[in-house]
Design an enzyme around this catalytic site. Structure first.
Site, mmCIF file in Angstrom:
data_model
loop_
_atom_site.group_PDB
_atom_site.id
_atom_site.type_symbol
_atom_site.label_atom_id
_atom_site.label_comp_id
_atom_site.label_asym_id
_atom_site.label_seq_id
_atom_site.Cartn_x
_atom_site.Cartn_y
_atom_site.Cartn_z
ATOM 1 N N ARG A 112 73.841 74.809 64.691
ATOM 2 C CA ARG A 112 72.797 75.693 64.137
ATOM 3 C C ARG A 112 72.936 75.756 62.624
ATOM 4 N NH1 ARG A 112 73.452 77.450 69.353
ATOM 5 N NH2 ARG A 112 71.547 76.979 70.516
ATOM 6 N N ASP A 138 73.816 70.279 69.396
ATOM 7 C CA ASP A 138 72.822 71.211 69.940
ATOM 8 C C ASP A 138 71.477 70.863 69.314
ATOM 9 O OD1 ASP A 138 71.567 73.590 71.104
ATOM 10 O OD2 ASP A 138 73.596 74.368 71.288
ATOM 11 N N HIS A 179 69.737 71.580 75.728
ATOM 12 C CA HIS A 179 70.202 71.791 74.340
ATOM 13 C C HIS A 179 70.490 70.447 73.675
ATOM 14 C CE1 HIS A 179 70.266 76.109 73.889
ATOM 15 N NE2 HIS A 179 70.908 76.266 75.026
ATOM 16 N N ASP A 213 74.737 74.731 79.739
ATOM 17 C CA ASP A 213 74.047 76.028 79.738
ATOM 18 C C ASP A 213 72.549 75.857 79.500
ATOM 19 O OD1 ASP A 213 74.743 75.113 77.157
ATOM 20 O OD2 ASP A 213 74.209 77.053 76.307
ATOM 21 N N GLU A 214 71.807 76.816 80.003
ATOM 22 C CA GLU A 214 70.395 77.002 79.668
ATOM 23 C C GLU A 214 69.582 75.707 79.715
ATOM 24 O OE1 GLU A 214 70.603 80.827 76.743
ATOM 25 O OE2 GLU A 214 71.164 78.935 75.821
ATOM 26 N N PHE A 219 80.713 87.031 69.069
ATOM 27 C CA PHE A 219 80.920 87.551 67.721
ATOM 28 C C PHE A 219 79.743 87.241 66.797
ATOM 29 C CE2 PHE A 219 85.851 87.281 68.296
ATOM 30 C CZ PHE A 219 85.763 88.224 69.303
ATOM 31 N N ASP A 220 78.642 86.734 67.393
ATOM 32 C CA ASP A 220 77.407 86.637 66.610
ATOM 33 C C ASP A 220 76.597 87.924 66.774
ATOM 34 O OD1 ASP A 220 76.992 85.964 69.320
ATOM 35 O OD2 ASP A 220 75.281 84.660 68.877
ATOM 36 N N TRP A 272 78.259 81.812 67.522
ATOM 37 C CA TRP A 272 77.028 81.021 67.443
ATOM 38 C C TRP A 272 76.412 81.292 66.076
ATOM 39 C CZ3 TRP A 272 76.670 77.657 71.271
ATOM 40 C CH2 TRP A 272 77.312 77.944 72.473
ATOM 41 N N THR A 273 75.808 80.262 65.484
ATOM 42 C CA THR A 273 75.499 80.414 64.055
ATOM 43 C C THR A 273 74.013 80.337 63.705
ATOM 44 O OG1 THR A 273 75.936 78.059 63.738
ATOM 45 C CG2 THR A 273 77.782 79.575 63.382
ATOM 46 N N GLU A 274 73.149 80.705 64.646
ATOM 47 C CA GLU A 274 71.726 80.745 64.290
ATOM 48 C C GLU A 274 71.511 81.574 63.021
ATOM 49 O OE1 GLU A 274 72.873 81.115 67.342
ATOM 50 O OE2 GLU A 274 71.493 80.313 68.848
HETATM 51 C C1 ACM Z 1 75.495 80.137 75.543
HETATM 52 O O1 ACM Z 1 75.662 81.171 74.867
HETATM 53 N N1 ACM Z 1 74.290 79.613 75.703
HETATM 54 C C2 ACM Z 1 76.608 79.491 76.194
#
Ligand code: ACM
Ligand code: ZN
Length: 779
Positions: free
Chosen positions: A176, A205, A280, A344-345, A437-438, A486-488
């Site tokens: 991200r 990703d 992803h 995931d997802e 932690f995001d 996660w760094t969005e």
């Molecule tokens: C995730 O947060 N999609 C693993």
């Protein structure tokens, strides 16, 4: 001036100076994470320029010694010379022993006035012993420049220590936003000083591919770069203009990756690469579009890509060839026994439409697209296993059946981990509630923009990776836990540090120290020393939430209100008349007796100044407040508020369902009862419900209110249907209120029926729906 008159004052100055050297002699020992046992003794070992070091010649142990020498040299200026004999005075001895109970990571530290003996079975243990040793010195030991006038004293003590869990991880998403190698190493240093041992590197990703793969150069020529939309909100970016160059991004060369792995290894950290599949992966289709179901060439997403529909085609053999080639290079680079393959997802809508995927479902005799995902993951697992590696995936890999040897990373809560452990699979726990932690760590009004949520330091500290549902054998499958970054919404190293620490510090103690040794007050005190260490290292840590939490409690059968904050040692001042708190207002000392409706305002003060802002809550008294109350089924572990009493505490939840006042039930109903203690006249009974269908929270199908007499005989009943329909977007809070013609009763029951399954039109169709409820008001 004669010679003496110059020399004498100089001697005097040196003398005074050495007398005023900074020392830790009055400070208690303060190690984070808390060791198993510490016995402090009289006296100190002092590191000085004559201190020597002895260590085994074995390569890994030598690396630990080099690491210690380097840190000491920077701040003390002393270059520890090698010692020649264990009997020499003023010596630090690193010693490999064979004490089975210490395992690979445990250590023993014996410090006497003229000697330090650090013993462990492996270099891992020696390294953690070194971390403790450093924390026994003043925080200045972490300074990057030579510090003068410090007495480098180490208190004499015996420490015995070993970790609770073998997996103590931190994750970082570099897709991200891309982070340079220099920061990756700094992040690894932080992980190391917390005695954590895993760096989970989320390398691929939708927003960029970050690892050089020699066989597929387009992955880094094309898939690593996107158009620059850094001035826009992540969810509102515009697509590339025609001819616009993709200038934002980056990747790690294989040489850089080897360098990072070696750097981590010296710090006893294993680097786990994550290569996402089957979803992803839209960035791959900017380079190799033929690998997706649609086959269309995409651009690398410069911001949010949701729903993430483009996916590897599970019916195309070329996809598996590509992935095996990529994994070959990844396995060649990373010595770790685990490879994380994401999972995931993965949105399955393209698989539903794709003839090749549908053919695969038929030819393999699969029931549906979930089983197709399972086929995909199992096939990749088989490949990894054939090369001696093990697969890790996010908890979605449970859907359609787990691959036989897979380890599950449980992020959507604890349930995935519970299911996997029950099936005999290893698990790493990292539920969003405690380990993301995001998420915000303080009041969003005063914090940098984050993805949402709320995971405070104290919440992280309350994390227990072993759910009660698991028996002893199943619990053994919980390898540990991990913090995910996660760094969005995190674009710079400074911001990544801010989000990571000190929550990493809390997590480290959860994962290293025995559960019985977890103590929030003790942690808070020791954290102050850890923050001093961060200061020396110029770490941009978060100072935490300057928020006062206002919560009711029942104490000695009485309703009281407690004010608490996560800030260490800052006084709270409050008012009960709606006025703003001042330094002259009442200071909070113990829970407040409240016996009528009131507005509480409370703030933290430092040097007489209100910090940031005052918290505020209105307490509305009604007949149910503080009365005994029960829930037939417990709320979700994620949104328990303070249990049944939260429904009759006079406090209403805000428009944030995660605020700690709302109770959430996933797939189950609310069955609540309150006992007014004696028969009372009742006019109305109401309850508030929260809806935000985007977050899978729906109004209940119907709400039933019942009044019972002292013999628990039902004397009145009212069934109501909410006004708000599920088509309404955004947040709605609806007060649903039953009117009774003045009636006398003692017990009140409230049943809210969850719709239970998310309807077909919704992206979460078929999953369990949530209901959220707060204050049951009796008047
Ligand atoms: C995730 O947060 N999609 C693993
Ligand atoms: Zn397909």
């Amino acid at each position: 001036m004669n010679k003496f008159s110059i020399i004498f004052p100089a001697i005097l100055l040196v003398f005074l100076f050495s007398c005023t050297r900074k020392t830790n002699e009055l400070k208690p020992i303060s190690i984070i994470p808390q060791p198993v046992t510490i016995e402090q003794q009289e006296g100190y070992f002092e590191i000085n320029k004559k201190t020597r070091i002895i260590y085994p010649i074995e390569k890994n142990a030598k690396q630990v010694a080099e690491y210690l020498k380097e840190i000491l040299k920077k701040s003390t200026g002393y270059e520890l010379a090698p010692g020649s004999s264990n009997n020499e005075k003023n010596t630090i001895i690193l010693n490999i022993t064979g004490k089975e109970e210490l395992g690979n990571e445990g250590y023993e530290l014996k410090i006497v006035k003229d000697k330090i003996i650090l013993s462990a079975n492996k270099s891992n243990g020696l390294f953690y012993g070194v971390q403790s040793l450093l924390q026994l010195l003043l925080a200045d030991i972490f300074n990057q420049q030579q510090v003068e006038n410090v007495k480098w004293n180490i208190p004499c003590c015996n420490i015995y220590d070993k970790p609770r869990f073998p997996w103590r991880g931190m994750h970082l998403d570099v897709s991200r936003h891309f982070f340079p190698v220099e920061f990756i190493k700094r992040y690894i240093d932080l992980i190391a000083m917390h005695k954590m041992n895993i760096f989970h590197w989320h390398l691929t990703d939708d927003n960029g591919w970050r690892i050089e793969i020699k066989k597929y150069p387009l992955l880094t020529e094309a898939a690593a770069w996107r158009v620059d939309r850094e001035d826009m909100h992540w969810r509102e970016v515009t697509p590339p203009e025609p001819g616009e160059e993709a200038t934002y991004g980056g990747f790690y060369t294989q040489e850089e990756i080897r360098d990072v792995i070696a750097y981590a290894a010296q710090r006893q950290i294993t680097v786990i690469p994550e290569i996402e599949m089957p979803g992803h992966t839209s960035e791959v289709f900017a380079a190799y579009p033929e690998l997706s179901c649609r086959g269309e060439k995409l651009y690398v997403q410069p911001g949010s890509y949701w729903p993430n529909t483009d996916i590897f085609c599970a019916g195309n053999e070329d996809v598996f060839t590509f992935l095996e080639d990529v994994l070959d290079e990844v396995m060649e680079l990373f010595p770790a026994k685990y490879i994380h393959i994401g999972g995931d997802e993965a949105t399955k809508q393209e698989w539903e439409k794709c003839p090749k995927c549908q053919d695969r479902i038929k030819s393999e005799g699969l029931k549906n697209e979930h089983e197709l995902q399972s086929y995909f993951i199992k096939r990749i697992e088989k490949y990894l296993n054939s090369k001696g590696k093990l697969l890790i995936g996010w908890d979605e890999i449970l859907e359609g059946g787990l691959a036989p040897e897979a380890t599950v990373m449980s992020w959507r809560g604890f349930q995935g981990g519970i299911d996997a452990a029950t099936q005999g699979h290893d698990v790493i726990m990292c539920p969003t509630s405690h380990c993301y932690f995001d998420y915000y760590q303080g009041n969003p009004d005063f914090e940098p923009l984050a993805i949402g949520g709320f995971t405070s330091l104290k919440k992280v500290y309350s994390f227990n990776p072993i759910p009660e549902e698991l028996n002893e054998v199943q619990s053994k499958h919980i390898l540990g836990g991990q913090g995910n970054v996660w760094t969005e919404y995190i674009a710079t190293p400074e911001h990544a540090e801010y989000m990571s620490v000190p929550r990493m510090t809390a997590l480290a103690e959860v994962l290293w120290s025995e559960k019985d040794d977890h103590n929030w007050e003790s942690f808070q005190v020791r954290l102050q020393d850890q923050l001093s260490r961060f200061d020396q290292l110029n770490v941009n840590y978060s100072k935490g939430s300057w928020k006062v939490n206002i919560f009711p409690i029942m104490e000695d059968g009485k309703y009281k209100v407690e004010l608490e904050s996560e800030q260490f040692d800052a006084p709270i001042y409050y008012t009960l008349d709606g006025s703003e708190p001042l330094a002259e207002s009442d200071i909070y000392q113990s829970p407040l007796m409240i016996d009528g409706s009131t507005i509480i305002k409370a703030g933290l003060f430092v040097d007489g100044e209100l910090q940031e802002y005052a918290s505020e809550k209105e307490i509305v008294f009604h007949k149910g407040v503080g009365k005994n109350s029960y829930l037939k089924e417990p709320p979700s572990r994620k949104y328990p508020a303070r249990g049944a009493m939260s429904l009759v505490d006079g406090l209403k939840g805000s428009d944030n369902y995660r605020d700690g006042y709302w109770l959430g039930f996933q797939g189950t109903d609310l069955n609540f009862e309150v006992d007014l203690g004696k028969e009372e006249t009742i006019n109305t009974v109401g309850a508030s419900f929260f809806q935000n269908t985007g977050n899978w929270i729906f109004m209940p199908e119907r709400v039933t209110f019942e009044i019972l007499d002292s013999d628990k005989k039902m004397i009145a009943k009212n069934i109501l249907i909410p006004d708000a329909t599920s088509e309404v977007k955004g947040t709605i809070i609806e007060d649903i209120k039953a009117e009774f013609d003045v009636i006398v009763g003692r017990y009140i029951k409230v049943h809210a029926k969850n719709i239970r399954t998310i309807p077909d039109w919704h992206e979460g169709a078929g999953s369990k729906s949530w209901i959220f409820v707060d204050e049951v008001v009796v008047e």
